[in-house]
Design an enzyme around this catalytic site. Sequence first.
Site, mmCIF file in Angstrom:
data_model
loop_
_atom_site.group_PDB
_atom_site.id
_atom_site.type_symbol
_atom_site.label_atom_id
_atom_site.label_comp_id
_atom_site.label_asym_id
_atom_site.label_seq_id
_atom_site.Cartn_x
_atom_site.Cartn_y
_atom_site.Cartn_z
ATOM 1 C CB THR A 63 -13.793 -33.764 57.583
ATOM 2 O OG1 THR A 63 -14.521 -35.270 57.708
ATOM 3 C CG2 THR A 63 -12.464 -34.113 57.506
ATOM 4 C CB ILE A 64 -13.297 -28.889 56.468
ATOM 5 C CG1 ILE A 64 -12.555 -30.085 55.542
ATOM 6 C CG2 ILE A 64 -12.662 -27.521 56.330
ATOM 7 C CD1 ILE A 64 -11.134 -30.134 55.738
ATOM 8 N N GLY B 183 -13.977 -28.085 47.031
ATOM 9 C CA GLY B 183 -14.638 -28.995 46.471
ATOM 10 C C GLY B 183 -15.479 -28.263 45.573
ATOM 11 C CB SER C 71 -8.868 -29.721 46.918
ATOM 12 O OG SER C 71 -7.727 -29.931 46.181
ATOM 13 C CB CYS C 72 -6.525 -31.919 51.092
ATOM 14 S SG CYS C 72 -7.255 -33.258 50.203
ATOM 15 N NE ARG D 219 -9.785 -38.986 51.985
ATOM 16 C CZ ARG D 219 -10.534 -38.358 50.756
ATOM 17 N NH1 ARG D 219 -10.470 -38.967 49.821
ATOM 18 N NH2 ARG D 219 -11.235 -37.361 51.099
ATOM 19 C CG HIS E 251 -5.629 -33.681 41.697
ATOM 20 N ND1 HIS E 251 -5.779 -34.799 41.144
ATOM 21 C CD2 HIS E 251 -6.437 -33.783 42.863
ATOM 22 C CE1 HIS E 251 -6.611 -35.493 41.935
ATOM 23 N NE2 HIS E 251 -7.069 -34.836 42.849
ATOM 24 N N GLY E 252 -3.930 -30.991 38.485
ATOM 25 C CA GLY E 252 -3.014 -29.975 37.765
ATOM 26 C C GLY E 252 -3.634 -28.513 37.577
ATOM 27 C CG HIS F 187 -4.712 -37.497 49.756
ATOM 28 N ND1 HIS F 187 -5.814 -38.344 49.381
ATOM 29 C CD2 HIS F 187 -5.306 -36.274 50.080
ATOM 30 C CE1 HIS F 187 -6.809 -37.787 49.444
ATOM 31 N NE2 HIS F 187 -6.641 -36.555 49.806
#
Length: 348
Positions: free
Chosen positions: A12-13, A111, A140-141, A170, A196-197, A222
């Site tokens: 994907t990336i 990741g 990350s995204c 997602r 994420h934070g 997302h």
Amino acid sequence: MTVRIGIMGYGTIGKRVADAVMRMDDMELIGVIKQTPDYEGEVAISKGIKLYTYEDRISKFEKAGIKVAGTVNDLIKDVDVIIDATPDGVGAENRSRIYEPSGLRAIFQGGEEAEVAEVSFNALANYDMAIGKRFVRVVSCNTTALSRLISAFLIHGYKIRRVRAYLVRRGADPREFKKGPINDVVFNPATVPSHHGPDVQTVIPTIDIITMAVAVPTTMMHLHMVNIEFDGQVSRGEVMKVLEETPRILLFSSSSRKFESLAQIIEWARDVGRLRGDVMENAVIEDSITVFQNELFLMQGVHQESIVVPENIDAVRAMFKLSSKWDSIRKTDLALNLVTTGKNYNLS
């Protein structure tokens, strides 16, 4: 200087970064490393990309009729840096097993744990921190999108007291047919804050941010619901001006332009000719932008397949001291057709 680049992984990336590298006049894609002979390898060859693999897998490619240019060891001898786009955790193994012994530089993806690199990177937030570094991690995204949004206001001189963000993630990328959920809402994770934070804090250490996340049965994008509290009152007009000026942020209006879902944003990208329908910018929903005194509320879409691509390109330039921050961001955006009217590439 032209930086010679190899890409570890062509999923994907990896395949998106490969296409981006080939558009840059200061970079050369030497080849990509794949472990499995499949249609993606055939597509890469059709684009003129050289394939490399591990020595014990060459016979599998030959049986599949896919020609490889050599082994991993052959590739790393000819490149200046590897962009590692392998699954979570593999990058750290590659660092100790391949990159460190060979004296090679490397860029990792979000990741991996932050400890895999000397700096966690986002071009708007901390480009200068990656200058001259050997190992850099592009976050990350979700972290990329949040870091961009926060940085947009910091760059414009606003002081932020705290950020609270709620992520609807997602369930899987479109190509990941074995993943779910299928008919569920998954606490992803159930802990508060979600990871994420703290990941944003590896890029912007001073920010007070707490995040929560769930995963839902969609593959599109997302969705973030973000609350930013400023040190002092702001107006909706000020917020709009900041977002309109900041590169890699796009506004999508549901009232005037009839964007009413994330699927429509992806469809827009397809209609305007974006490769694969990619949206590499933060997709801020204009009608969601609401201000109460010193608090901002908004929603943004995050295309998880592509949003980190320009950051990988800028990370290369920072590591090799090819360009200053804004020169690199502008150069990348021009090459990837991300420049739109009103963007300011001299913000700092």
